[in-house]
Design a protein around this motif. Sequence first.
Motif, short mmCIF file in Angstrom:
data_model
loop_
_atom_site.label_atom_id
_atom_site.label_comp_id
_atom_site.label_asym_id
_atom_site.label_seq_id
_atom_site.Cartn_x
_atom_site.Cartn_y
_atom_site.Cartn_z
N PRO A 12 -15.27 35.70 14.47
CA PRO A 12 -16.59 35.42 13.89
C PRO A 12 -17.05 34.00 14.20
CG PRO A 12 -14.89 35.31 12.20
CD PRO A 12 -14.22 35.83 13.44
N CYS A 14 -18.52 30.66 13.09
CA CYS A 14 -18.44 30.02 11.77
C CYS A 14 -18.52 28.51 11.92
CB CYS A 14 -17.14 30.42 11.07
SG CYS A 14 -16.85 29.57 9.50
N ARG A 43 -16.35 42.09 6.21
CA ARG A 43 -15.98 42.47 7.56
C ARG A 43 -14.47 42.40 7.70
NH1 ARG A 43 -20.74 43.00 10.03
NH2 ARG A 43 -22.46 41.54 9.63
N ASP A 53 -19.18 37.68 5.49
CA ASP A 53 -20.18 37.03 6.33
C ASP A 53 -21.41 36.70 5.48
OD1 ASP A 53 -21.92 36.20 8.27
OD2 ASP A 53 -21.80 38.02 9.48
N ASN A 61 -23.63 28.83 10.35
CA ASN A 61 -23.06 30.14 10.11
C ASN A 61 -21.92 29.97 9.10
OD1 ASN A 61 -24.32 32.16 12.02
ND2 ASN A 61 -23.77 30.55 13.47
N ILE A 63 -18.92 31.74 6.56
CA ILE A 63 -18.11 32.87 6.13
C ILE A 63 -17.23 32.44 4.96
CG2 ILE A 63 -18.09 33.88 8.45
CD1 ILE A 63 -15.16 33.10 8.67
N THR A 89 -12.23 30.17 14.37
CA THR A 89 -13.69 30.13 14.32
C THR A 89 -14.28 28.80 14.78
OG1 THR A 89 -13.74 29.31 12.03
CG2 THR A 89 -13.67 31.70 12.35
#
Length: 270
Positions: A12, A14, A43, A53, A61, A63, A89
């Motif tokens: 992801p 992040c 997720r 998320d 971004n 998470i 990430t």
Amino acid sequence: MSEDSESAPDFPLCDTLILTAVSSELDALSQQCKQFGISFKKRHHPFLGSYYDLGLIGFENVIAVRSRSMGPLGYGGSAELASGFQRATGATSVIQLGMAFGMEESTQQIGDVLVSTEVIPYDHRHYRDALSENGYLVNYDSATRMNAAEKTVNALRQFRIEEPASDYNVYFGAILSGAAIVHSSAFRDELVRLVPAGNHRIVGGEMEGIGLLGVTKHPIWCVVKGISDFADANRDRIIEESREIACRNASHFLLSSMTSSNPVTAAEHS
């Protein structure tokens, strides 16, 4: 909180990683995300495991992840979780969110929020035999105060100055952190007396922050936690009600800052 999850085979994206340790902390974050209109999609990554998320908040971004166990140690503890997700990430900010114990019932209240300017790893101590026949001496000189991410702390402090209105207080200062579960005011006060003195007063303590210290060479982390108890004999009596207040206020303070002109995230991009 929905348990529906989507498979995410790629690592992801992040920028900001929010860590929680127990279900109460994650549930409070989920509820506050709903209040702020922020996404909170569960997720699953085949290597990293489950995460949440929050989408794009300002420049970042974001998470969130919950530890598999309380404290810094063991499989899925804060140390492993923070290191694994940060490396995968490339997160430039790691925030440990949830509940902590306070220091002074005369000045602090349940639900007040603590922000770490420093973390004091009180497990770093030496035991030596006493000069008398029995007993030993404890030395905390090696419990070096570790600075939190200055930009994050300054941004949270500035946000609090500009928008102080809330039904809780916010205390910035040093936070004790270690693997011990503390339900003793005597031990709590002993730590305050014996750990190295510094410019920042000790405002509380918790168990996960110490796991963040080895994430990167330079500090990118900060602890943001609400007071659920005072690490004394009353802890077990009040915790079922107080934990919800503590976790809610910590999540509210963090998300308020992130969504109000995004001072926390903007500081990282200035």
